[in-house]
Scaffold this motif. Structure first.
Motif: not given
Ligand code: GLY
Ligand code: MN
Length: 426
Positions: A107-113
């Motif tokens: 995911s480009k957004d590791v934080h949200s993943a």
């Protein structure tokens, strides 16, 4: 090695599962640290992530959720084509996931993943190293309103509390890696020792030692200390600006980090064989304290007790040297040795040079079979006292706690008896 990492992950999962609440552990790679503008320090993987995965991937997050269907998940951003041009590829997350029996999420957004993977968990073990997805989530959870936390962990615990518990006792593979680091440290010390003579510069010796480390794909586990005469009274002396002089003592505190495991030894070496008697007496006193402290290392002992053994020897020694006056028992009780021995007896050693586990001032930490600790008493005189010139003596070894006592892993690194050292340095 993949079996070893699977075993470690399994142990962490069962620890997490042993609580009545659902618990998740999130461990991320270290962020790349900036040296100046867009120039980075040499990358060093996060010790906990390395412990569980063996990976050098710079943007990886490991999530362990024993209560979920997919218990082991690796989260990484998709490969950045621009970064790839400058730095090459990161190790394959897919290959790692296969070898660990993990699922992977790109995911480009590791934080949200990672936040999504935490849904349904009551307790999250998150890191404190800022700039990692794990620590950033910790910050986010601390500032969110209780209402917006619905479904997300109600409490957060330091990940290190769990990982320290696992890492403080070393498995045989880890002990073997520390032995390998000790072998290279030994080779570097013996090499540099041939050049010890009056006129040599502290920096020249430090560079020679670190050259051998780097030549063999290792790095200094910490900045090499080469301190002669009065410089050695500074515990973490780093100026390396003095020139060695006849009749002085030279303190070398060094260790390489090889395959992510550290060694840490100190030897104090006469610059010439005509060591003045007061310096030789200080040296012998520290050596006696180190030998006594090593004999005290065994399962069930506390580092504070081991410290006490060294402090006792040093106190009696300081009295013999004429530095302290009075009843030695009273002197010991008062801590009269502290101005001359101001640090702890040692620390745990492993992936980190100051590793997780019982430290010198940790009266709760009990030594267990399989722990590795340094034993490093010293005496330091920042100015001359009587006939003792300003100087510093520290003798340090790395010690494995065995079922009945201990084994000195660095016993062969470099001799400690003055006559044997003089034979090498001559
Ligand atoms: N060898 C450096 C230290 O233990 O602090
Ligand atoms: Mn040390």
């Amino acid at each position: 090695m993949q079996e070893l990492h699977r075993k470690r992950i399994k142990k962490a999962l069962s620890l997490l599962k042993s609580a009545p609440t659902s618990q998740t552990l999130v461990i991320s790679s270290n962020p790349a640290a900036t040296r100046s503008r867009d120039t980075h320090f040499t990358y060093r993987q996060n010790s906990d992530l390395f412990y569980f995965t063996g990976s050098s991937h710079q943007s990886l997050t490991l999530v362990l959720r024993p209560h979920a269907k997919e218990q082991v998940v690796l989260v990484a951003p998709p490969e950045d084509p621009v970064k790839k041009v400058w730095e090459g590829s990161q190790p394959s997350t897919k290959t790692l996931a296969r070898s660990l029996g993990a699922s992977e999420v790109f995911s480009k957004d590791v934080h949200s993943a990672v936040r999504n993977l935490l849904r349904g968990t009551e307790v999250a073990f998150l890191q404190s190293i800022s700039g990692t997805p794990s620590a950033d989530l910790r910050k986010e959870f601390a500032t969110r309103s209780p209402h917006s936390m619905r479904g997300l962990p109600a409490s957060v615990v330091e990940a290190e509390r769990l990982t320290s518990h696992l890492r403080c006792v070393k498995d045989p593979t880890e002990v073997q890696l520390i032995r390998k680091a000790a072998d290279l440290t030994s080779a570097a010390l013996l090499h540099a020792a041939q050049f010890i003579k009056p006129g040599m510069k502290e920096r020249e010796l430090a560079v020679m030692i670190e050259y051998l480390y780097r030549l063999h794909n290792a790095e200094p586990a910490f900045n090499t200390i080469v301190a002669t005469g009065p410089s050695a009274a500074t515990l973490h002396y780093h100026q390396l600006s003095r020139t060695l002089r006849k009749g002085e003592l030279l303190l070398i505190d060094t260790g390489c980090e090889l395959d992510m495991y550290a060694c840490d030894v100190s030897r104090t070496i006469p610059v010439s064989s005509d060591t003045p008697a007061p310096l030789a007496a200080v040296y012998e006193c520290v050596l006696r304290a180190q030998e006594a402290a090593i004999r005290a290392v065994k399962p069930g002992a506390r580092m504070t007790e081991v410290h006490g053994v060294a402090a006792r020897e040093l106190t009696y020694g300081l009295k013999e040297l004429g530095v302290l006056r009075g009843n030695p028992r009273e002197l010991l009780k008062k801590g009269a040795y502290k101005p001359y021995f101001p640090h702890g007896i040692g620390h745990s050693l492993g992936i980190d040079v100051h590793d997780v586990g019982p430290g010198a001032n940790d009266s709760l930490g009990v030594l267990e079979k399989g722990m590795v600790v340094t034993i490093e008493p010293g005496l330091y005189f920042s100015k001359s006292v009587g006939k003792i010139p300003a100087c510093g003596v520290r003798i340090e070894d790395d010690v494995l706690v065995t079922p009945r006592g201990c084994e000195v892993l660095t016993a062969g690194v470099f001799p400690k008896r003055l006559d044997e050292i003089n034979n090498i340095v001559e």
